[in-house]
Design an enzyme around this catalytic site. Structure first.
Site, mmCIF file in Angstrom:
data_model
loop_
_atom_site.group_PDB
_atom_site.id
_atom_site.type_symbol
_atom_site.label_atom_id
_atom_site.label_comp_id
_atom_site.label_asym_id
_atom_site.label_seq_id
_atom_site.Cartn_x
_atom_site.Cartn_y
_atom_site.Cartn_z
ATOM 1 N N HIS A 1 -10.335 -3.449 -29.599
ATOM 2 C CA HIS A 1 -10.289 -4.208 -30.841
ATOM 3 C C HIS A 1 -9.054 -5.115 -30.923
ATOM 4 C CE1 HIS A 1 -11.798 -5.436 -34.536
ATOM 5 N NE2 HIS A 1 -11.625 -4.364 -35.296
ATOM 6 N N ASP B 1 -13.114 -8.945 -31.624
ATOM 7 C CA ASP B 1 -13.424 -8.675 -33.031
ATOM 8 C C ASP B 1 -14.822 -8.073 -33.145
ATOM 9 O OD1 ASP B 1 -10.976 -9.667 -33.876
ATOM 10 O OD2 ASP B 1 -11.742 -11.721 -34.036
#
Length: 459
Positions: free
Chosen positions: A430, A434
């Site tokens: 992450h 995204d």
């Protein structure tokens, strides 16, 4: 030779030293070549360990390039030969650029066994792969120098091979006779008192002693099994390496997993209709993995950030797609790589998968075949896994998890029908990716697998 030296001396008296020295050198070289032609062979008994090259993996029986191909000289090469030339040493081969040592896992032969040239006699377990130690010559194993469990490096002597030792041992007739029990049978004496009836004395009953009360166990004290029922074994190097990398992945990446489900009806129908023709033309079975690899390639091309990786303060975007395939073996998890998967068709992918899977299970896969990779696919469905959250394989940024196909009731065009469904999971870093890009990637895989015609129409 003496006449030539005399002529040189006379030339030296009437001319200079330099010209005489040159003539003398030419005479010595000419005589050396003459002596070499008078002999029928030459031997090379040295052994070389070249950086980056194999060590003792093949017997050296090639003619040196120094001599012309039409020469009559015979050359031999011998690995660490003893003085009498009968014994040779089997050594640990070169194990790869990033591997400096390994553990001697087990011996495949025993002292006294007959071995052929290049026949494996031991296995070295490294952080990435298991490597065989091969016999450099045909002969009989005289003894082992190293022991199982030892840490060894390239060039370490493991065994001594005798090229002329007999393979069969026969027992002399005298030894066979001596080995037999030739002592005469001793007659068994009869018990004379056996016929005399015995009078049994009355047995007095002993007073019963009350048994001590059993100790009361506190509820807070757990009942642990005895240590005799436990076994402690050293952890294999491959398992250590996998454990370290997976823990580093958890400590480094910001792991997040997104899920979706895929209707496998059309892909399974395509496979069922064309599997026989596919096998007949390409010589390999049509599986489901090739469809998911093609779908993953399409998804990586649409979302290139998933194929990228963080390197310090930079992001490296890779314009090639190397798909790693997680393969579970009895010795641990290995991840061979399918190079340039974006340039391969279904048949080429299936052939490469079969080749790498066989090598992985046989323990013959090389380090180069597992190095690199930009994206990993793990198929836990072959073991019956319904759902999981796979862990990223560093230095990649994402991994796709496939799972088992289970018939489930689904609503299709307003009707409830049974469809073969599979859960898929994408774990991603992450820090770089995204949620939007991750979901789009999973949706692309779902769309391509559910309708493979999209690949043909580039939709």
């Amino acid at each position: 030779m003496v006449n030539l030296l005399c002529l040189t001396y006379v030339y030296l008296l009437y001319n200079g030293y330099l010209e005489a020295l040159i003539i003398l050198i030419c005479i010595i070289l000419f005589q050396a070549l003459f002596l070499m032609r008078s002999y029928g062979h030459a031997r090379q008994i040295s052994h070389y360990i070249l950086p980056g090259g194999p060590v003792c993996t093949k017997p050296m029986r090639e003619v040196m390039e120094f001599f012309p191909r039409s020469t009559s000289y015979n050359l031999w090469s011998r690995f660490f030969s003893s003085e009498n030339g009968d014994l040779v040493d089997a050594v640990v081969p070169f194990m790869g650029e990033s591997i400096t040592d390994g553990t001697l896992a087990n011996f495949l032969k025993k002292p006294g066994d007959r071995v052929e040239v290049d026949e494996p006699i031991a296995q070295i377990e490294t952080d990435k792969v298991t490597i065989d130690v091969a016999s450099p010559e045909a002969g009989v194993i005289q003894k082992f120098i190293a022991k199982e469990g030892d840490t060894v490096t390239p060039g370490t002597k493991v065994a001594v091979i005798s090229k002329s030792a007999p393979t069969d041992t026969h027992v002399a007739p005298s030894d066979e006779i001596a080995g037999k029990d030739t002592s005469p049978a001793v007659p068994v004496e009869k018990n004379i008192d056996a016929q005399v009836p015995k009078v049994e004395a009355p047995i007095k009953e002993k007073p019963k002693v009350p048994s001590p009360p059993s100790p009361k166990i506190s509820p807070s004290e757990p009942q642990l099994p005895p240590k005799e029922r436990e076994r402690r074994v050293p952890m294999p190097r491959l398992r250590k390496r996998v454990a370290t990398r997976l823990k580093d992945s958890q400590n480094t990446f910001a792991l997040l997993t997104t899920f979706n489900e895929v209707d496998m009806t059309n892909l399974m129908k395509l496979r069922s209709e064309y599997k026989d023709a596919f096998l007949e033309k390409h010589g390999v079975k049509l599986g489901l993995m090739s469809g998911f690899i093609k779908a993953a390639v399409s998804g990586l091309q649409n979302q290139p950030v998933i194929n990228a990786v963080i390197d310090g303060d930079d992001i490296i975007y890779r314009d090639y797609i190397d798909i790693s395939i997680a393969v579970g073996t009895p010795k641990g998890l290995v991840v061979p790589v399918i190079r340039n998967a974006d340039r391969m068709n279904f048949a080429e992918i299936e052939k490469e998968i079969n080749t790498l899977a066989k090598k992985a299970n046989n323990g013959t896969i090389s380090i180069d075949e597992m190095a690199g990779g930009t994206f990993t696919i793990s198929n836990g469905g072959v073991y019956g896994s319904l759902l999981s959250t796979p862990i990223i394989n560093p230095p990649q940024s994402a991994i796709l998890g496939m799972h088992s196909i289970v018939p489930r009731p689904m609503v299709v065009d307003g009707s409830i029908v049974s469809r073969p469904m599979m859960y898929i999971a994408l774990t991603y870093d992450h820090r770089l990716i995204d949620g939007r890009e991750a979901v789009f990637f999973v949706r692309r895989i779902k769309d391509v697998v559910e309708d493979p015609r999209r690949l043909l129409l580039d939709l």
